[in-house]
Enzyme design. Structure first.
Site, PDB file in Angstrom:
ATOM      1  N   SER A  43      18.657  15.200  16.334  1.00  0.00           N
ATOM      2  CA  SER A  43      17.849  14.226  15.589  1.00  0.00           C
ATOM      3  C   SER A  43      17.856  14.533  14.099  1.00  0.00           C
ATOM      4  O   SER A  43      18.003  13.624  13.261  1.00  0.00           O
ATOM      5  CB  SER A  43      16.408  14.201  16.124  1.00  0.00           C
ATOM      6  OG  SER A  43      15.774  15.461  15.964  1.00  0.00           O
ATOM      7  N   TYR A  44      17.707  15.794  13.730  1.00  0.00           N
ATOM      8  CA  TYR A  44      17.747  16.139  12.315  1.00  0.00           C
ATOM      9  C   TYR A  44      19.160  15.975  11.756  1.00  0.00           C
ATOM     10  O   TYR A  44      19.340  15.648  10.583  1.00  0.00           O
ATOM     11  CB  TYR A  44      17.216  17.555  12.105  1.00  0.00           C
ATOM     12  CG  TYR A  44      15.723  17.624  12.313  1.00  0.00           C
ATOM     13  CD1 TYR A  44      14.849  17.117  11.363  1.00  0.00           C
ATOM     14  CD2 TYR A  44      15.183  18.149  13.482  1.00  0.00           C
ATOM     15  CE1 TYR A  44      13.478  17.149  11.562  1.00  0.00           C
ATOM     16  CE2 TYR A  44      13.814  18.181  13.689  1.00  0.00           C
ATOM     17  CZ  TYR A  44      12.965  17.673  12.723  1.00  0.00           C
ATOM     18  OH  TYR A  44      11.608  17.685  12.929  1.00  0.00           O
ATOM     19  N   HIS A  45      20.142  16.203  12.597  1.00  0.00           N
ATOM     20  CA  HIS A  45      21.525  15.956  12.197  1.00  0.00           C
ATOM     21  C   HIS A  45      21.704  14.495  11.781  1.00  0.00           C
ATOM     22  O   HIS A  45      22.258  14.206  10.712  1.00  0.00           O
ATOM     23  CB  HIS A  45      22.453  16.289  13.369  1.00  0.00           C
ATOM     24  CG  HIS A  45      23.892  15.973  13.129  1.00  0.00           C
ATOM     25  ND1 HIS A  45      24.816  16.918  12.763  1.00  0.00           N
ATOM     26  CD2 HIS A  45      24.572  14.792  13.205  1.00  0.00           C
ATOM     27  CE1 HIS A  45      25.998  16.344  12.618  1.00  0.00           C
ATOM     28  NE2 HIS A  45      25.882  15.053  12.887  1.00  0.00           N
ATOM     29  N   TYR A  63       4.840  20.581  18.086  1.00  0.00           N
ATOM     30  CA  TYR A  63       5.350  21.452  17.034  1.00  0.00           C
ATOM     31  C   TYR A  63       4.413  22.626  16.781  1.00  0.00           C
ATOM     32  O   TYR A  63       4.642  23.436  15.890  1.00  0.00           O
ATOM     33  CB  TYR A  63       5.531  20.661  15.728  1.00  0.00           C
ATOM     34  CG  TYR A  63       6.851  19.944  15.618  1.00  0.00           C
ATOM     35  CD1 TYR A  63       7.814  20.029  16.615  1.00  0.00           C
ATOM     36  CD2 TYR A  63       7.151  19.181  14.505  1.00  0.00           C
ATOM     37  CE1 TYR A  63       9.027  19.378  16.521  1.00  0.00           C
ATOM     38  CE2 TYR A  63       8.373  18.518  14.392  1.00  0.00           C
ATOM     39  CZ  TYR A  63       9.304  18.628  15.399  1.00  0.00           C
ATOM     40  OH  TYR A  63      10.506  17.983  15.284  1.00  0.00           O
TER      41      TYR A  63
END
Length: 716
Positions: free
Chosen positions: A317-319, A478
C-alpha cells in the site's frame, strides 16, 4: 473557465498556520471584484502576508503599489483578483470545468457541516447504507482533543489533523455553489488555526498536529481546496491573508522537520515542498522550495526503491502511494515547464515499481493485506486508476496496457513467474485470467526492521478462480495504547500467518532476512525455494512446487545447530458461517489438514511429517482485518507440531489441492513422503536440496530440487 481552472492552484497547498483573524461570512450576493471595495482598516489583514509574498513577482504590481501606500486591504484585494484570474500555473489534480462529486464525498461534506468530521478508516456507525462519523462538538464548541472511548488506535488522533473532510466540502461547493460549505470550512479551519498555532523550529513528536504526515497531507489537500472555493464571495481579502500566511508557515514547518529515515512520510513531505515551489511561485521562498524539493525528489526516486523496484518499507500500500507521489510531481512539473529540474531518467526509474503493482494484485483486481496494507482502501477502481497512470507513464508496455484496460487493449502478460528477490516477493501463476490460480510467497528481506513490515517470512496467499483461500490477517491497529498495541501484536504474530514458528513465537527483530535460493521449471512443475532464519540456530527453508499449474506441494524444513524446539507449521483458511472450513483429522497416521466447503471452487490442505516425536495438532480460529479497527472476515486453520531432531531438521510436506464439489472428496486418496532419507536417517537435512514423493488418487509425483550453486551459510 480556463482562467478559473488555473487560478486556484496557487492556494492549493495548506495554510495551516498561525493567525487568529475571523472573517465575516457572506450568505449570498455577488461581489464585483473589479470594483474597488469600501476601505477597511489595515488591521483586518494579516500583515505577514506581505512578508511571505514576493511583491516584485510579475502581475503583483498593484499589490505592491497599495502596500507601499499603506493600503493593506486594497493590496490584499488586488492579490485576490490576481489569484482569481491567474492562468499561467496548471494543476492536473483538479477539474473545475466539469466538476463532480461522489456520493461518498457528498456524505462527508454534509456531515462536516454538523462537525461530524471524516477521519479515514474510522466511523461511528452506518445508517441507511451511509457511514456516520464521530461528532467533535463539546459545550457548543469543537473539541479537537476528542477521541471516542472505544478507539485506542493512535491513527485516529493523527488522521484527525489531516482535515480529510475539507476537500470533499470544496468539491461539494464547486458542484452546487452552496455557500454553506465554504462557511463551514472557514469556521472550522479558523478554529483549528487558533487552537494550534504554528510552532517554530523543531516539532516534538507529541505535537501530533504538526508532526510527520499531518502538515504534508494538509498542504497537498489545500492545493486542491483553494481553487474550488476562491470564486466565492466568502473568500474575502481578509481570509486570503489568513490562508496564505498559514500556507507559508505550513511549508516552512515541513522544511524544519523532515523525516530522516527515507520513509514514505519523507517522500510525502518532499512532494509537498516541491509542489509548493511549482504551483506557488508568488511566494518569496518559492524558488528555494522548488530547488530543495527537486533535489530531494531526485535523490529519493532512487533511494526509495530496492534493486527490484519495491519500495523500501516492503508494504504494497505504501509502495502504491509513493509511486503515485513521484508521478504526480512529474505531471505538475511537465505542465508547468519545470522538467529541466529533474533527470531525464526520472520516469524510467519507476518502471520496475509499476510492474510490481501489476504483479502483486490478484487476477480479480484485489490485493492482499500483506504487512500493513489495508485492502479495503485498494478497491478495484483504485487499483485500476493507478494502473492507468502506469500505462500513461509507459505507453510502450503492452502488458501494462492489457491489465490497465481489463484486457480490452494491449497484450496478455506472458510471464507466469515473477521474482522480486531484493524485497522478497514471489508470484507463481497458471495464467492472468480471473479463473487462474496464483500464489504469492512473501519472504521479505527486512534487515532494518521497517515498521510496516510484519514478521511473517515464508507466508503466502493463494487465489483461485475469484477466491482468496488464504487471506492475510491484516494489521487492524497501528497501536498507541496498551490495548491497541496488543491488538497489533495479535494480528502481526508469525503464528497468525501461513508459515513456520518455533514454540509459536513471533520472529524477532533482526531475523527477517529472507533469502532467494532457486527458481526453475522442471517438466510441468514450477519450483521456488527460499529460506529465512527464524532465530539463532534455526532456519526455515520452504520449497514450493506448483504442479501442472493445478496444485501446490510445500516442503518445509526447520534446520539448525542442535536446537530441539518444538516446530510448528501454521495454516489459515478462509471460512464463514454459511460455508465453514472443516478439519480432516488423520492424526492416527500423523496427518492433519482442512478443507473449504463452498458449493464449488474449494481447496484442501494436508500436512505430513518425516518424524513424529511429540506430534501434536491444534485447531485455530482467527480474524481478517481489511481496514483499521475492523474485523471483516474469519479464518479457520490448524497448527501442526513436531519436535525437531537434535542434530537434524523438522521436515514437513504439505499438499494444497483444489477441488470443486465437497462430494468429490469421498474418492480422494493422498499420501506424501520424503525420498532422500532412509527410515534410519529420518530427520537428516541436506543443504543442497530435498526430494519427496506425493501420491494423489494413485498417481505418483516425484518432486525434487538441487541447489547446485548454493553456498553453505553456516546457519546449521
Amino acid at each position: 473557465m480556463k482562467n478559473i481552472f488555473f487560478i486556484c492552484i496557487c492556494a492549493l497547498f495548506a495554510f495551516t498556520g498561525c493567525t487568529d483573524d475571523d472573517d465575516e461570512l457572506l450568505a449570498n450576493g455577488d461581489t464585483n471584484i473589479n470594483l474597488l471595495p469600501n476601505p477597511q482598516p489595515n488591521g483586518v489583514i494579516n500583515e505577514k502576508l506581505f512578508e511571505v509574498i514576493n511583491l516584485d513577482y510579475p502581475g503583483l504590481e498593484k499589490v505592491k503599489e497599495y502596500y507601499e501606500a499603506n493600503e493593506y486591504y486594497y493590496a490584499a484585494h488586488e492579490l485576490l483578483k490576481y489569484y482569481r484570474n491567474r492562468s499561467d500555473v496548471s494543476n492536473p489534480n483538479i477539474n473545475l470545468i466539469n466538476p463532480s462529486i461522489t456520493a461518498f464525498d457528498q456524505n462527508i461534506a454534509d456531515q462536516a457541516l454538523e462537525h461530524r468530521f471524516y477521519v479515514r478508516n474510522f466511523k461511528e456507525k452506518e445508517e441507511n447504507g451511509k457511514e456516520v462519523y464521530y461528532l467533535f462538538d463539546k459545550d457548543k464548541k469543537i473539541d479537537w482533543t476528542y477521541i471516542p472511548a472505544e478507539i485506542t488506535d493512535q491513527e485516529f488522533k493523527s488522521q484527525t489533523h489531516r482535515h480529510q473532510w475539507m476537500l470533499p466540502q470544496a468539491k461539494a461547493y464547486r458542484v452546487n455553489q452552496n455557500e454553506k460549505y465554504i462557511q463551514s470550512w472557514i469556521e472550522v479551519y479558523s478554529d483549528w488555526l487558533n487552537t494550534f498555532p504554528c510552532p517554530e523550529g523543531t516539532v516534538s513528536k507529541d505535537a501530533v498536529q504538526w508532526y510527520g504526515l499531518q502538515p504534508a497531507e494538509r498542504v497537498l489537500d489545500q492545493i486542491d481546496i483553494m481553487p474550488h472555493f476562491i470564486q466565492s464571495t466568502n473568500f474575502t481579502p481578509q481570509w486570503l491573508s489568513t490562508f496564505l500566511v498559514a500556507f507559508a508557515n505550513e511549508v516552512e514547518c515541513i522544511r524544519n522537520n523532515y523525516y530522516t529515515d527515507g520513509s514514505n512520510i519523507y517522500v510525502t513531505q518532499v512532494q509537498a515542498i516541491t509542489t509548493a515551489g511549482i504551483l506557488m511561485p508568488e511566494f518569496k521562498n518559492a524558488e528555494a522550495w522548488l530547488n530543495e524539493g527537486a533535489q530531494k525528489i531526485t535523490e529519493q526516486i532512487t533511494a526509495q526503491f530496492l534493486e527490484d523496484g519495491v519500495q523500501n518499507e516492503l508494504d504494497p500500500s505504501y509502495h502504491i502511494g509513493v509511486v503515485a507521489g513521484f508521478y504526480n510531481i512529474y505531471k505538475i512539473a511537465q505542465l508547468n515547464n519545470k522538467l529541466s529540474l529533474f533527470p531525464s531518467t526520472y520516469i524510467e526509474q519507476l518502471r520496475k515499481a509499476a510492474r510490481f503493482v501489476m504483479d502483486i494484485i490478484y487476477p480479480d483486481y484485489t490485493i492482499d493485506n500483506f504487512n500493513d496494507t489495508r485492502s479495503a482502501s485498494y478497491t478495484k477502481n483504485v487499483l485500476l486508476r493507478n494502473l492507468r497512470q502506469y500505462s500513461e507513464m509507459f505507453p510502450d508496455d503492452a502488458e501494462m496496457k492489457w491489465i490497465s484496460t481489463e484486457g480490452k487493449q494491449g497484450t496478455t502478460p506472458a510471464g507466469l513467474t515473477q521474482i522480486y528477490d531484493a524485497s522478497g516477493y514471489y508470484m507463481l501463476r497458471s495464467g492472468w485470467g480471473k479463473s487462474s490460480t496464483m500464489m504469492i510467497l512473501k519472504n521479505n528481506n527486512n534487515p532494518d526492521n521497517k515498521w510496516h513490515c510484519q514478521p511473517d517470512n515464508g507466508t503466502f496467499g493463494i487465489y483461485r478462480n475469484g477466491r482468496n483461500f488464504f487471506p492475510d490477517a491484516g494489521v487492524y491497529s497501528y497501536g498507541g495504547t496498551s490495548a491497541s498495541n496488543e491488538d497489533r501484536k495479535t494480528f502481526l504474530a508469525t503464528k497468525n500467518h501461513n508459515t513456520m514458528t518455533a514454540l509459536s513465537a513471533t520472529i524477532a527483530n533482526g531475523y527477517m532476512k529472507g533469502e532467494f535460493l532457486k527458481h526453475e521449471t522442471k517438466g510441468n512443475t514450477q519450483i521456488l525455494v527460499t529460506q529465512n532464519q527464524i532465530k539463532a540456530g534455526l532456519t526455515h527453508r520452504r520449497a514450493v512446487f506448483f504442479v501442472d499449474k493445478e496444485f501446490f506441494v510445500l516442503v518445509d524444513e526447520g534446520y539448525g545447530d542442535g536446537n530441539k524446539d518444538k516446530i510448528n507449521l501454521n495454516f489459515h483458511l478462509c471460512s464463514s458461517e454459511a460455508n465453514e472450513t472443516v478439519y480432516d483429522d488423520l492424526s492416527a497416521s500423523y496427518q492433519y489438514g482442512a478443507h473449504t466447503t463452498f458449493a464449488n471452487n474449494n481447496i484442501l490442505v494436508r500436512t505430513f511429517a518425516e518424524t513424529n516425536q511429540d506430534f501434536g495438532k491444534s485447531n485455530v480460529a482467527s480474524d481478517v482485518s481489511n481496514k483499521l479497527g475492523e474485523k471483516n472476515a474469519s479464518r479457520k486453520g490448524y497448527q501442526y507440531t513436531i519436535r525437531k531432531p537434535g542434530n537434524g531438521a523438522a521436515r514437513f510436506i504439505t499438499v494444497i489441492y483444489p477441488f470443486e464439489a465437497v462430494s468429490t472428496l469421498n474418492n480422494l486418496t493422498m499420501d506424501a513422503q520424503f525420498t532422500d532419507n532412509t527410515p534410519e536417517d529420518a530427520g537428516t537435512f541436506h543443504t543442497n536440496g530435498a526430494a519427496v514423493e506425493v501420491t494423489i488418487n494413485g498417481k505418483k509425483y516425484e518432486l525434487s530440487y538441487t541447489l547446485n550453486s548454493y553456498q553453505f551459510d553456516g546457519l546449521i
